[in-house]
Design an enzyme around this catalytic site. Sequence first.
Site, PDB file in Angstrom:
ATOM      1  CB  SER A  32     -28.172  18.147 -54.730  1.00  0.00           C
ATOM      2  OG  SER A  32     -27.149  17.175 -54.775  1.00  0.00           O
ATOM      3  CG  HIS A  33     -28.936  12.695 -57.641  1.00  0.00           C
ATOM      4  ND1 HIS A  33     -29.307  13.672 -58.542  1.00  0.00           N
ATOM      5  CD2 HIS A  33     -29.296  11.514 -58.201  1.00  0.00           C
ATOM      6  CE1 HIS A  33     -29.859  13.087 -59.607  1.00  0.00           C
ATOM      7  NE2 HIS A  33     -29.855  11.786 -59.423  1.00  0.00           N
ATOM      8  CB  SER A  34     -25.861  14.557 -52.145  1.00  0.00           C
ATOM      9  OG  SER A  34     -25.378  14.961 -50.883  1.00  0.00           O
TER      10      SER A  34
END
Lengths: 128, 200
Positions: A9-11
């Site tokens: 994920s980007h996060s």
Amino acid sequence: MTVGIVIVSHSPDVARGAADMVRQMVGDEVPLGFCGGNPDGGLGTSVEKILAAIDQAWSEDGVAILVDLGGAETNSEMAIEMLPDERQAKIVICNAPVVEGAVMAATEASGGGSLADVKRTAEELSAQ
Amino acid sequence: MALPLEALLDTLSARIIAAAEELTALDSAIGDADHGLNMKRGFEAVLAEKPAILAKPPGEALKTVGMTLVMKVGGASGPLYGTLFMTLGKELPDDPAPADAARALAAAVAVVKARGKSDVGCKTMLDVLGPLADHLASGAASFASVRALAAERAQATVPMKATRGRASFLGERSIGHMDPGARSSQLMIETVCDVLEGRL
């Protein structure tokens, strides 16, 4: 052996949260790797972290990667290409929502599904 | 001519780092507001690696620049620009003639298209790099014509509707903004022209 699952994920929080859901709903028998964030820890993805997550989830039966947005997919493809050919052939990126896809893929993997089964099960979520 | 690699790396890094805010502002209009910061991180890493990069033969040096961008940028532009530099490193001879540059750029553009599953016309860096590769292949390119083409093609992304990359989520609303990747490509091309022409 069981197919491994990688969450990208980007996060970092989303990646960890999705991994927590997999662990709680599916258990510990599925090899699982996850990563999120750019090389500085901000929102984004990192080829280096993806390579480490693939390593962590490695299974000779194959590894299915779940990604969220564009850069996660591009960076995952780049990471796969940097691996030896025999490993590349055993990794797929699933076109599926990252959280639901990870849980469904891990459920299929824990039931002994092949890499193709795992990918298909995750991608059924997108076909609806 | 032998590539003035150190001047290219210094100037390219300095200008990309200086343009970080502008690129991020463009990206905040139609993307996720990280292009400038990501490219800055990548080129700061290139500067940090510079002694090791310059110790290599030119082709290997360019490949290392590409690999550094792949590992450090942290967005899709890492693999895209990284692949561009890695392919240029693979394709360029040590003393490239203009025809070698044209061939190498054409190869690099083809690889970037494959990596991004994109093409000219989708409001991306390829809208600058694709026409540039064609222009170099024509054999009629000068530094002035290359600069003008890059500026014109970057500007031409303003009225385009994005169909690839994060901006494509916006559909019609992506119209009216310059693509940040097209702008960073233009900046790099301008820089390469300036360094090769000795205008510093």
